[in-house]
Enzyme design. Structure first.
Site, PDB file in Angstrom:
ATOM      1  N   HIS A   1       0.834  -1.212   0.000  1.00 47.46           N
ATOM      2  CA  HIS A   1       0.000   0.000   0.000  1.00 47.46           C
ATOM      3  C   HIS A   1       0.869   1.262   0.000  1.00 47.46           C
ATOM      4  O   HIS A   1       0.575   2.216  -0.711  1.00 47.46           O
ATOM      5  CB  HIS A   1      -0.894   0.056   1.255  1.00 47.46           C
ATOM      6  CG  HIS A   1      -1.902  -1.049   1.368  1.00 47.46           C
ATOM      7  ND1 HIS A   1      -1.987  -1.857   2.475  1.00 47.46           N
ATOM      8  CD2 HIS A   1      -2.884  -1.466   0.530  1.00 47.46           C
ATOM      9  CE1 HIS A   1      -2.981  -2.724   2.319  1.00 47.46           C
ATOM     10  NE2 HIS A   1      -3.538  -2.511   1.145  1.00 47.46           N
TER      11      HIS A   1
ATOM     12  N   LYS B   1     -15.759  -8.018   6.316  1.00 46.95           N
ATOM     13  CA  LYS B   1     -14.490  -8.748   6.357  1.00 46.95           C
ATOM     14  C   LYS B   1     -13.990  -8.931   7.789  1.00 46.95           C
ATOM     15  O   LYS B   1     -12.855  -9.370   7.984  1.00 46.95           O
ATOM     16  CB  LYS B   1     -13.427  -7.992   5.549  1.00 46.95           C
ATOM     17  CG  LYS B   1     -13.714  -7.958   4.050  1.00 46.95           C
ATOM     18  CD  LYS B   1     -12.563  -7.312   3.285  1.00 46.95           C
ATOM     19  CE  LYS B   1     -12.821  -7.355   1.790  1.00 46.95           C
ATOM     20  NZ  LYS B   1     -11.769  -6.650   1.019  1.00 46.95           N
TER      21      LYS B   1
ATOM     22  N   ARG C   1      -1.734  -6.280  -8.105  1.00 41.96           N
ATOM     23  CA  ARG C   1      -0.516  -7.055  -7.847  1.00 41.96           C
ATOM     24  C   ARG C   1      -0.301  -8.122  -8.902  1.00 41.96           C
ATOM     25  O   ARG C   1       0.800  -8.372  -9.335  1.00 41.96           O
ATOM     26  CB  ARG C   1      -0.617  -7.749  -6.475  1.00 41.96           C
ATOM     27  CG  ARG C   1      -0.531  -6.795  -5.322  1.00 41.96           C
ATOM     28  CD  ARG C   1      -1.002  -7.432  -4.045  1.00 41.96           C
ATOM     29  NE  ARG C   1      -2.406  -7.836  -4.177  1.00 41.96           N
ATOM     30  CZ  ARG C   1      -3.153  -8.273  -3.192  1.00 41.96           C
ATOM     31  NH1 ARG C   1      -2.635  -8.435  -2.001  1.00 41.96           N
ATOM     32  NH2 ARG C   1      -4.418  -8.596  -3.389  1.00 41.96           N
TER      33      ARG C   1
ATOM     34  N   SER D   1      -2.762  -7.918   3.101  1.00 42.55           N
ATOM     35  CA  SER D   1      -3.050  -7.738   4.532  1.00 42.55           C
ATOM     36  C   SER D   1      -3.467  -9.071   5.149  1.00 42.55           C
ATOM     37  O   SER D   1      -3.108  -9.376   6.294  1.00 42.55           O
ATOM     38  CB  SER D   1      -4.177  -6.715   4.720  1.00 42.55           C
ATOM     39  OG  SER D   1      -3.784  -5.466   4.226  1.00 42.55           O
TER      40      SER D   1
HETATM   41  O1  PNS Z   1      -8.887  -3.174   0.433  1.00 41.13           O
HETATM   42  P1  PNS Z   1     -10.157  -3.746  -0.143  1.00 41.13           P
HETATM   43  O2  PNS Z   1     -10.927  -4.494   0.930  1.00 41.13           O
HETATM   44  O3  PNS Z   1      -9.903  -4.586  -1.374  1.00 41.13           O
HETATM   45  O4  PNS Z   1     -11.049  -2.479  -0.595  1.00 41.13           O
HETATM   46  C1  PNS Z   1     -12.332  -2.654  -1.145  1.00 41.13           C
HETATM   47  C2  PNS Z   1     -13.101  -1.315  -1.163  1.00 41.13           C
HETATM   48  C3  PNS Z   1     -13.203  -0.767   0.243  1.00 41.13           C
HETATM   49  C4  PNS Z   1     -12.362  -0.333  -2.048  1.00 41.13           C
HETATM   50  C5  PNS Z   1     -14.516  -1.583  -1.738  1.00 41.13           C
HETATM   51  O5  PNS Z   1     -15.121  -2.603  -1.021  1.00 41.13           O
HETATM   52  C6  PNS Z   1     -15.394  -0.328  -1.708  1.00 41.13           C
HETATM   53  O6  PNS Z   1     -15.243   0.544  -2.543  1.00 41.13           O
HETATM   54  N1  PNS Z   1     -16.317  -0.254  -0.711  1.00 41.13           N
HETATM   55  C7  PNS Z   1     -17.176   0.878  -0.520  1.00 41.13           C
HETATM   56  C8  PNS Z   1     -18.617   0.564  -0.907  1.00 41.13           C
HETATM   57  C9  PNS Z   1     -18.800   0.635  -2.397  1.00 41.13           C
HETATM   58  O7  PNS Z   1     -18.706   1.681  -3.024  1.00 41.13           O
HETATM   59  N2  PNS Z   1     -19.076  -0.548  -3.003  1.00 41.13           N
HETATM   60  C10 PNS Z   1     -19.282  -0.673  -4.414  1.00 41.13           C
HETATM   61  C11 PNS Z   1     -17.977  -0.879  -5.158  1.00 41.13           C
HETATM   62  S1  PNS Z   1     -18.289  -1.390  -6.805  1.00 41.13           S
END
Ligand code: PNS
Length: 161
Positions: free
Chosen positions: A17, A41, A90, A128
């Site tokens: 990150h 999660k 990645r 993570s």
């Molecule tokens: O680090 P991660 O868990 O891969 O991040 C995922 C994240 C937080 C970017 C994604 O779940 C997100 O954007 N969540 C917010 C809710 C949202 O907008 N969901 C629709 C995405 S298409």
């Protein structure tokens, strides 16, 4: 003035990150690391600690801010008047889900662009999830996470190994 949002769960932040943050700061005037609750999660670190660990890992960078966001990412992007969403890629295995998210976000907000940045190869295997598992089982994660995170993991799992 171009601003980008780098969203994620950051449970916890890793060198992968941090590498992506550095790359984003070279492309944009301002970067906001946006931390999602990601309750589905079952995060190991509560929101306040995830925010603090990111701040402690990138000290003194005035063009970076770290904020919590709730709700839809695209709504936060608009609120913050950002031009783009940054996501790290990645490996090919990341692509399918990232592609789905990027296209759904584009459907919700056609003006919001998603930009994928590849972290340094040395970090391409780090996640993570794996960091937490190794730390929980007593392995050394000091080379893959910033020092404040390694310390927080030691504290969390109860032993200075
Ligand atoms: O680090 P991660 O868990 O891969 O991040 C995922 C994240 C937080 C970017 C994604 O779940 C997100 O954007 N969540 C917010 C809710 C949202 O907008 N969901 C629709 C995405 S298409």
């Amino acid at each position: 003035m171009k601003r980008a949002i780098y969203p994620g769960s950051f449970d916890p932040v890793t060198f992968g990150h941090i590498d992506v943050i550095g790359r984003a700061l070279r492309l944009f005037d301002e970067v906001i690391v946006a931390v999602a609750p990601s309750e589905g999660k079952s995060p190991l670190f509560p929101m306040a600690e995830r925010l603090d660990l990111i701040r402690a890992s990138v000290p003194g960078e005035t063009r970076l801010s770290v904020k919590q966001f709730d709700g839809l990412l695209v709504d936060f992007v608009k609120e913050e008047k950002a031009a783009a969403v940054i996501r790290g890629l990645r490996a090919v295995s990341d692509f399918e889900f990232e592609f789905q998210m990027a296209l759904m976000n584009r459907r919700l907000a056609p003006d919001v662009e998603t930009i994928f940045l590849m972290p340094k190869e040395d970090y391409s295997y780090i996640s993570s999830r794996i960091v937490k598992e190794v730390a929980r089982l007593g392995g050394d994660v000091s080379g893959v996470v910033p020092a404040p995170v390694a310390e927080a993991l030691r504290h969390k799992f109860g032993k200075a190994r």
